[in-house]
Design a protein around this motif. Sequence first.
Motif, mmCIF file in Angstrom:
data_model
loop_
_atom_site.group_PDB
_atom_site.id
_atom_site.type_symbol
_atom_site.label_atom_id
_atom_site.label_comp_id
_atom_site.label_asym_id
_atom_site.label_seq_id
_atom_site.Cartn_x
_atom_site.Cartn_y
_atom_site.Cartn_z
ATOM 1 N N PHE A 1 0.814 -1.213 0.000
ATOM 2 C CA PHE A 1 0.000 0.000 0.000
ATOM 3 C C PHE A 1 0.847 1.262 0.000
ATOM 4 N N LEU A 2 1.791 1.368 0.920
ATOM 5 C CA LEU A 2 2.574 2.595 1.040
ATOM 6 C C LEU A 2 3.429 2.876 -0.199
ATOM 7 N N PRO A 3 4.194 1.903 -0.715
ATOM 8 C CA PRO A 3 4.987 2.202 -1.928
ATOM 9 C C PRO A 3 4.130 2.608 -3.126
ATOM 10 N N ILE A 4 3.007 1.901 -3.326
ATOM 11 C CA ILE A 4 2.126 2.236 -4.458
ATOM 12 C C ILE A 4 1.575 3.653 -4.300
ATOM 13 N N THR A 5 1.142 3.990 -3.079
ATOM 14 C CA THR A 5 0.583 5.323 -2.829
ATOM 15 C C THR A 5 1.627 6.415 -3.062
ATOM 16 N N ALA B 1 -11.452 1.258 3.533
ATOM 17 C CA ALA B 1 -12.339 0.191 3.056
ATOM 18 C C ALA B 1 -11.711 -1.181 3.221
ATOM 19 N N TRP B 2 -10.382 -1.229 3.296
ATOM 20 C CA TRP B 2 -9.699 -2.506 3.495
ATOM 21 C C TRP B 2 -10.179 -3.196 4.775
ATOM 22 N N ILE C 1 -18.082 -1.602 4.607
ATOM 23 C CA ILE C 1 -19.456 -1.086 4.704
ATOM 24 C C ILE C 1 -19.468 0.312 5.296
ATOM 25 N N TYR C 2 -18.691 0.518 6.349
ATOM 26 C CA TYR C 2 -18.719 1.794 7.055
ATOM 27 C C TYR C 2 -18.066 2.932 6.280
ATOM 28 N N ILE C 3 -17.483 2.639 5.152
ATOM 29 C CA ILE C 3 -16.944 3.719 4.336
ATOM 30 C C ILE C 3 -18.065 4.651 3.873
ATOM 31 N N PHE C 4 -19.276 4.108 3.708
ATOM 32 C CA PHE C 4 -20.424 4.937 3.312
ATOM 33 C C PHE C 4 -20.839 5.874 4.448
ATOM 34 N N LEU C 5 -20.679 5.405 5.694
ATOM 35 C CA LEU C 5 -20.938 6.265 6.847
ATOM 36 C C LEU C 5 -19.964 7.438 6.853
#
Length: 468
Positions: free
Chosen positions: A12-16, A41-42, A46-50
């Motif tokens: 995640f970190l290198p790609i970002t 979201a990882w 679901i709570y990403i919508f919140l």
Amino acid sequence: MVFSSLIFLFMFLPITLIIYYICPRKFKNLVILIMSLIFYAWGEPIYIFLMIGSILIDYIGGLMIEANKEDSEKRTAIFITVIVLNLSFLFFFKYYGFLIDNINGIFGVNLQIRNLPLPLGISFYTFQLISYVADVYMGKVVAQRNIINFGAYITMFPQLVAGPIVQYSDIEDQLNNRSESIDKFGEGVERFIGGMGKKVLIANNIGMIWTSIKGLPIEELSILTAWIGIIAFTLQIYFDFSGYSDMAIGLGKMFGFEFLENFNHPYMSKSISEFWRRWHISLGSWFRDYIYIPLGGNRRGKAVQFRNLLIVWFATGLWHGASWNFVIWGLYFGVFIFLEKLFLGKILNKVPDAIAHMYTVVLVIISWVFFDTSKVNDALNYIKLMFGMGKNIFMDNMAKYTLKTNLILIVIAIICSTPLIKNLIAYIKKNYKLKGVYIVIAMNMLVLILSIVYLVSESYNPFLYFRF
């Protein structure tokens, strides 16, 4: 996904970072927003919508508050509505079950509770949303019109799920006018590695001492074992949370941001008031700015000051979790801070530093018993055991074995909780010039390699503040 995980470190970190640095300036905040939503979201698909819903509510609310500067009643109504919505989301997911439990206990009913997982970081990002809307309402900042920038501020993955709590006023200008550099990136990497070392090499290992001790029946513990256990937790929670904060600050630097410090060697304090100026600084600042000062602070006499302190520390305890133990933990500190303001602080200023330091450390250690036990009676029984109020022996074989096998680790942790290592690194850099830089790089590489080896071989890798 946690910072001290292989998937974060090597994927995640290198790609970002690669995407961030190859993108034009105008898209950098969009990259942060998208990658932060993926990060969240990882673990919480679901709570990403919140979270997105909360962002939209506060974004629109900020614009509406600013658009109604001339209509104070409407402006206030919008402000209150947005605050109520923010707190409603937090209350429902974090305190709904706690409320039902207490209603059942008080009235003897059997209302059913639907157990819902707590959204990651909801306490942290809710406070950031509230600080933004409050600052817009009070005219401290101008409402953010770019929803990408606002979304990046709230979701920024370095501090999303466990802080530090970044007030909008501290980062407003950086959203548009920050600069990246090799020097700042290097500082960020160094800070990140130091934080990971705190977390992985110290907190994880010393935390296993407390885990093994607190799981035993209290009648099987000796007085010394009880002290060893809670001292281990005292060190674990510091290195766990300050390590995370260091990693967050380091990551922020890698993306050009400057986050405020969140810890300043709190176990060096010589009063409880000083401890809370050094511990979780961003939380203390938030409660001071948005609750204590609006209530009147210390300007209306001792009685009102005491009331204000109790409100703030009740809220501080409850913020940490839906449990009476957390409430007692918060009020415990509030009472001692008031006593220090009333008369105890003058005494502490006159006694030798060693006595003032011992007073602070012992009170903080006792407080952690309430913090990491589930019931009030469990905490009180453990504290009674610590002070010999029972039939437990002073020392047993477990205490001897735990000290024998972990003494070096405990000593290292105590040393690292002081400014000694930080000052040593600064001394090396200052006095050995280029050679000193190489020495510090070698030290960081050693910490990084040891941390990765640990992560590959061990499965115990919690972040304590993720549950808040």
